[in-house]
Design a protein around this motif. Structure first.
Motif: not given
Ligand code: SF4
Length: 379
Positions: A11, A13-15, A17-18, A20, A22, A60-62, A94, A131
């Motif tokens: 990714c 950058q880190a969102c 709330y995420c 997952f 990455f 993902g991730g992205t 994205n 985001r």
């Molecule tokens: S996986 Fe999606 S929501 Fe999570 S940090 Fe990466 S772009 Fe943001």
């Protein structure tokens, strides 16, 4: 028929709330693709190739941080190793990665469903969620998508954000509906303790919205999309008739799936068809690059009672619900008296419809998590 899930762990950058898995460093991308292709080839002649693959999902991730050539190389490896009868090949994107050339490259590679991570068009909310894209990029990517060959696509939107008013949510939905999407995933923001948002909530710097506010958001999403012919078919998923997601629907009905890439989960019925195994690849890119995908981590054997409970949790989150007959024949499961009384009560309150097929109504789906918790603690 099975599904393949490919986890792309990068990714920008880190969102906020995420939770997952990455990494934000990008330098190992080609090494990762090479290792993923090795992992795919290692499945040749295994039990996982005994049934045709019906869906592939790049999550993902992205995934859109990969080039179209890299996606093509991964799909070539899959076609080499697996027998396929593909209905759906989805790639999450994205907005800031989307261009005309990129979409056309993905289409030529074989991707037939685009999943666009819009979340919101509101600049403050995008900033709050950290985001990587701007409001303009969110709009632009949908314009590019509309002019592209992708007729099958889905858009992600988030509601229940602190500071998100009904008006902001309605504007987001209106803008998305201008693009006539066949499918929308609308998620209520969940606050996970280990995320930046979770820490800010713990420190008292951010107050999560009241339940009533989230409930109003949910009503707006369901009603507005229904008015546009996009019906809720799962707690967080909405589609025009016939455009329901194949891959996710397979998860909810307990079909086999194989996860590849760091942090990816797999689920496979055992030969006896009376038990199944779940496992995951470790969530660690460096270890993955050193071949640790050869070891299954967090391996869990599930007996029929575990599977029945899980099927209840997944199936009752769908509009279609569950067939009692099927629960009995596949899982040897029957509701006990307490559960039947509870379901009866839900029906009287307009939250469920029970008969041969049991399903939650819109009012039931709104509080699905608490209903499911009640039900499974009565077993
Ligand atoms: S996986 Fe999606 S929501 Fe999570 S940090 Fe990466 S772009 Fe943001």
């Amino acid at each position: 028929m099975s599904g393949l899930y490919i986890h792309i762990p990068f990714c920008k950058q880190a969102c906020s709330y995420c939770d997952f898995y990455f990494v934000t460093r990008q330098q190992n991308k080609q090494d990762f693709v090479d290792e993923l292709i090795r992992e795919i080839h290692a499945k040749k002649d295994s039990v996982f190739t005994e049934e045709p693959v019906r869906s592939i999902y790049f999550g993902g991730g992205t995934p859109s941080l990969l080039t179209a050539e890299q996606v093509n190389a991964i799909l070539d490896a899959i076609r080499d190793v697996f027998d396929t009868d593909l209905k759906e090949i989805t790639l999450e994107m994205n907005p800031d990665d989307v261009s005309r050339e990129y979409l056309s490259g993905l289409k030529s590679a074989g991707i037939n469903r685009a999943s666009m991570g819009i979340q919101s068009f509101n600049p403050e909310l995008l900033k709050f969620m950290n985001r990587a894209h701007t409001s303009e990029e969110a709009m632009k990517c949908l314009e590019i998508l509309e002019a592209s060959e992708f007729k099958v696509f889905t858009v992600d939107v988030i509601y229940g954000n602190p500071g998100q008013s009904l008006e902001i949510l309605e504007q987001d939905l209106d803008t998305i509906l201008e693009f006539n999407p066949p499918h929308i995933s609308a998620y209520s923001l969940t606050i996970e303790p280990q995320t930046r948002l979770g820490k800010q909530v713990k420190l008292g710097r951010i107050t999560p919205p009241e339940d009533d506010t989230v409930s109003d958001h949910f009503d707006l999403v369901v009603d507005k999309l229904a008015a546009a012919g996009i019906q809720q078919y799962e707690v967080s998923n909405y589609a025009k008739p016939g455009s329901e997601a194949v891959h996710n629907s397979n998860y909810w009905s307990h079909e086999n799936y194989l996860g590849l890439g760091p942090g990816a989960h797999s689920f496979w019925w055992n030969e006896d068809q009376a038990s199944a195994t779940r496992w995951k690849n470790r969530s660690n890119l460096n270890a993955y690059l050193n071949g640790d995908w050869k070891e299954q981590s967090e391996r869990e054997e599930l007996n029929l009672a575990d599977l029945a409970e899980e099927r209840l949790m997944l199936g009752l989150r769908t509009k279609k619900g569950l067939e009692k007959k099927k629960l009995k024949s596949t899982y040897h499961f029957e509701f006990n008296d307490r559960q039947l009384r509870y379901l009866q009560k839900l029906e009287e309150n307009g939250r469920a419809e029970t008969g041969e097929r049991i399903h939650l109504t819109k009012e039931g789906l709104k509080i699905a998590d608490s209903i499911l918790l009640d039900l499974i603690t009565m077993t």
